[in-house]
Design an enzyme around this catalytic site. Structure first.
Site, mmCIF file in Angstrom:
data_model
loop_
_atom_site.group_PDB
_atom_site.id
_atom_site.type_symbol
_atom_site.label_atom_id
_atom_site.label_comp_id
_atom_site.label_asym_id
_atom_site.label_seq_id
_atom_site.Cartn_x
_atom_site.Cartn_y
_atom_site.Cartn_z
ATOM 1 N N VAL A 122 0.553 -1.081 -0.078
ATOM 2 C CA VAL A 122 0.024 -0.545 0.128
ATOM 3 C C VAL A 122 0.527 1.329 0.100
ATOM 4 O O VAL A 122 0.696 2.443 -0.778
ATOM 5 C CB VAL A 122 -0.610 -0.201 1.026
ATOM 6 C CG1 VAL A 122 -1.401 1.310 1.731
ATOM 7 C CG2 VAL A 122 -1.702 -0.920 1.078
ATOM 8 N N ASP A 123 1.700 1.188 0.818
ATOM 9 C CA ASP A 123 2.845 2.487 0.498
ATOM 10 C C ASP A 123 3.469 3.050 -0.148
ATOM 11 O O ASP A 123 3.682 3.785 -0.895
ATOM 12 C CB ASP A 123 3.595 1.718 2.083
ATOM 13 C CG ASP A 123 3.829 3.989 2.631
ATOM 14 O OD1 ASP A 123 3.198 4.985 2.755
ATOM 15 O OD2 ASP A 123 4.754 3.739 3.889
ATOM 16 N N ASP A 124 3.841 1.159 -1.206
ATOM 17 C CA ASP A 124 4.959 2.342 -2.167
ATOM 18 C C ASP A 124 4.014 2.493 -3.640
ATOM 19 O O ASP A 124 4.295 3.480 -4.324
ATOM 20 C CB ASP A 124 5.284 0.767 -2.804
ATOM 21 C CG ASP A 124 6.393 0.958 -1.673
ATOM 22 O OD1 ASP A 124 7.195 1.744 -2.509
ATOM 23 O OD2 ASP A 124 6.968 -0.032 -1.043
ATOM 24 N N ALA A 150 3.105 6.171 -2.793
ATOM 25 C CA ALA A 150 4.453 7.195 -3.407
ATOM 26 C C ALA A 150 4.042 7.055 -4.065
ATOM 27 O O ALA A 150 4.689 7.588 -5.412
ATOM 28 C CB ALA A 150 5.386 6.928 -2.608
#
Length: 643
Positions: A385-387, A390
């Site tokens: 999710v974070d990548d 980003a």
């Protein structure tokens, strides 16, 4: 104030120019993802066990480990790690000895030996990875805690109430090779394997293993045994089928560079597990994995701006996609236009790295088209999710006019939406893998690694993306559920715990910026309380700093020094809340400007988290990314239109 804004603008321009110059021709930024000495040590031990022809790398890793030894003889995970960490010291001692470049009589090894014995000997080292490496090379018995998880669990269908895929993806790829080796009682020794027996005080490998099972662990074991009772066939045939399934599980998850899941840690374990299954060291799968591990190295050239001398280390998973996405986004926030070559190159690279292959994440999230991004460039089926958010931030300014960017944007946004947990928050890798019973396992680190629940940092970062870039807010039901999850998980003091950064400053920054982005008012009691907490922990010098010990203490532990990342996070959070700069904000911005020109230990203090107490990360990119973002947001919000 006006002078401060002028200084900030000069600094953001300087940083932007430096980063543009550092971009690679392929559009990437390549910074070190540094993880301490554990992977350096494990790589030496593995290569020596295999008799791998990697002499130059072994020597480089040996020298890096030796240089990190502390005066008292041990090795630390971070500067304020007390007198050091026993597991890390055991790994370092073993690797130095196994390398052949250090001898038992050397003063450094004598100090390490005393350190280990004074703390109860090798048997007291409680990291599961340490135990596994020692057991795999014949130094100790296999941990009895692994018997809690029968290897036959791999045969249970996903429809069972408790099955193998209830574990997080990260734990599965480490657990499978461990179960294979423990089942085979595997041990590989060569003529060069050191004898560590004198460092065991008592029965080798039994210390701490004979403790009675907790009620919860017994209950979990009974659940496994009950489920396994439904399997048909003789116990021997079932066991052989499970071992074959485990072998195939590993082979199916090898990336093009030969590594398992693109992680060095589980690749080391996989190679040992394949040896346990009868693979020869020269087998192509093992040779490709060795090559992949060797390519995980990063050599600091001694001119990084952090004051380090040259050294080589093994990264657990190079952070190229993560760094490239965040740096492109930060440059755009600093005023670099989308038409700039640096932004265009980064966008081209990121579009090529968007996932199109199926992955294990679809087990709990079926029917969704792949569209996420992973952490490293060889990662093709383990998005997170974070990548993904980003990468989408980096592509935002391009998606309206570029059909290729628009397609990537739509697939990424759809994937992010689909990954929301039933409780309203967002996980890292897989949806709804949060069964509490799996945290009862008597295995070190199980609580934080066995599951992948909703986390405040991931939920906050996702909300920030949805609010500021997808233009969604709390009027949308699924965004409101995410905000509600955050509000219900705020700590009593007003902070939030961040799982993947250090720790409460990180989580609070993510939560505050996320809630503000989706339309929560600044005078909401939770937001006001959180901002008050951040102001209350500001250091006397104007910055912020938090110890890695916070994740073990389960409360904020001050570092007593200010780090660039944590100062930027706190500053950025307060910028999101306040319409006008407060004295705390002005002091914080001034201190952040100073930190960018300081090369002391706070600049390289770990601010990323892997496993509480065992694995911490120094992102070499972070001293650029987060200060550039915070200072750009400061100038954009509080500066006037004049230069």
């Amino acid at each position: 104030m006006a002078q401060n804004i002028a200084d900030i603008r000069r600094e953001t321009h300087r940083l932007s120019e430096e980063l543009i110059q550092r971009q690679e021709a392929d559009g990437t930024w390549r910074f070190c993802f540094e993880n301490g000495i554990t992977l350096d040590a494990c790589t030496i031990i593995l290569f020596r066990t295999l008799n791998a022809d990697r002499e130059e790398l072994i020597r480089q890793l040996h020298d890096r480990i030796l240089a990190a030894q502390q005066p008292e003889g041990g090795w630390r995970w971070y500067r304020d790690d007390g007198e050091g960490h026993l597991s890390a010291t055991v790994e370092a001692y073993y690797a130095l000895l196994f390398s052949g470049y250090s001898r038992p009589e050397d003063e450094a090894l004598q100090r390490a030996k005393r350190y280990i014995l004074e703390r109860g000997g090798i048997g007291q080292a409680n990291s599961l990875l340490t135990k596994a490496i020692l057991a795999a090379t014949g130094q100790r018995a296999w941990p009895s805690s692994l018997s809690l998880i029968p290897i036959e669990i791999l045969l249970l269908p996903e429809s069972f109430p408790l099955n193998f895929y209830d574990f997080s993806g990260y734990s599965r790829v480490h657990l499978v090779p461990l179960l294979i080796m423990a089942e085979r009682n595997f041990r590989a020794r060569s003529a060069r394997t050191p004898d560590l027996s004198e460092l065991f005080l008592g029965d080798r490998g039994s210390e701490g293993e004979a403790l009675p099972l907790s009620r919860e662990s017994r209950e979990l074991l009974e659940q496994f045994q009950s489920a396994l009772g439904h399997l048909v066939g003789t116990p021997r045939r079932i066991r052989q089928a499970a071992i074959h399934k485990a072998e195939q599980y590993l082979l199916d998850r090898i990336e093009s560079d030969g590594t398992l899941y693109t992680y060095a840690s589980c690749t080391v374990l996989m190679i040992f597990a394949l040896l346990a299954l009868g693979y020869e060291p020269q087998h192509p799968v093992i040779q490709r994995a060795v090559e992949g591990l060797a390519h995980m190295k990063f050599t600091m050239d001694g001119d990084s701006g952090l004051g380090e001398s040259e050294y080589t280390t093994i990264q657990n998973s190079p952070s190229t996609v993560w760094d490239t996405a965040l740096l492109s986004y930060a440059l755009q926030e600093a005023g670099v236009p989308p038409s700039h070559t640096a932004v265009r190159r980064a966008a081209d690279y990121l579009r090529e790295r968007q996932h199109r292959k199926p992955g294990d994440w679809q087990i709990h999230n079926p029917g969704i088209v792949p569209g996420g991004w992973g952490f490293s460039e060889t990662n093709t089926f383990v998005p997170d999710v974070d990548d993904t958010t980003a990468a989408l931030r980096a592509l935002y300014a391009l998606h309206a006019d570029d059909p290729a960017a628009l397609d990537a944007w739509n697939r990424g946004l759809n994937w992010i939406w689909s990954m929301q947990n039933d409780d309203g928050g967002w996980p890292a890798f897989e949806k709804n893998t949060d069964k509490v019973m799996l945290t009862w396992l008597a295995i070190e680190g199980a609580k934080s690694a066995a599951t992948d629940p909703s986390e405040a940092d991931l939920t906050g970062r996702t909300l920030e993306y949805l609010g500021n870039y997808a233009k969604l807010g709390v009027r949308h039901d699924w965004v409101a559920r995410g905000a509600d999850w955050l509000l219900s998980h705020q700590q009593e003091d007003g902070s939030w715990y961040g799982r993947w950064g250090i720790c409460y400053i990180y989580g609070t920054w993510a939560a505050l910026t996320g809630l503000m982005a989706v339309g929560m008012p600044a005078d909401h009691p939770s937001i006001a309380k959180s901002a008050d907490w951040l102001r209350s922990i500001q250091n006397a010098d104007g910055g912020w700093g938090e110890s890695c010990r916070s994740d073990q203490a389960k409360r904020f532990v001050p570092l007593r020094s200010s780090t660039p990342s944590q100062t930027a996070w706190a500053l950025d959070a307060l910028i999101a809340v306040y319409d006008r700069p407060t004295p705390e904000l002005e002091r914080g911005a001034a201190r952040l400007l100073e930190l960018l020109h300081e090369d002391g230990w706070p600049s390289s203090y770990p601010t990323g988290a892997g496993l509480p107490g065992y694995f911490y990360v120094h992102y070499h990119s972070y001293r650029y990314i987060w200060p550039l973002l915070a200072l750009s947001h400061y100038a954009k919000k509080y500066g006037d239109e004049s230069p």
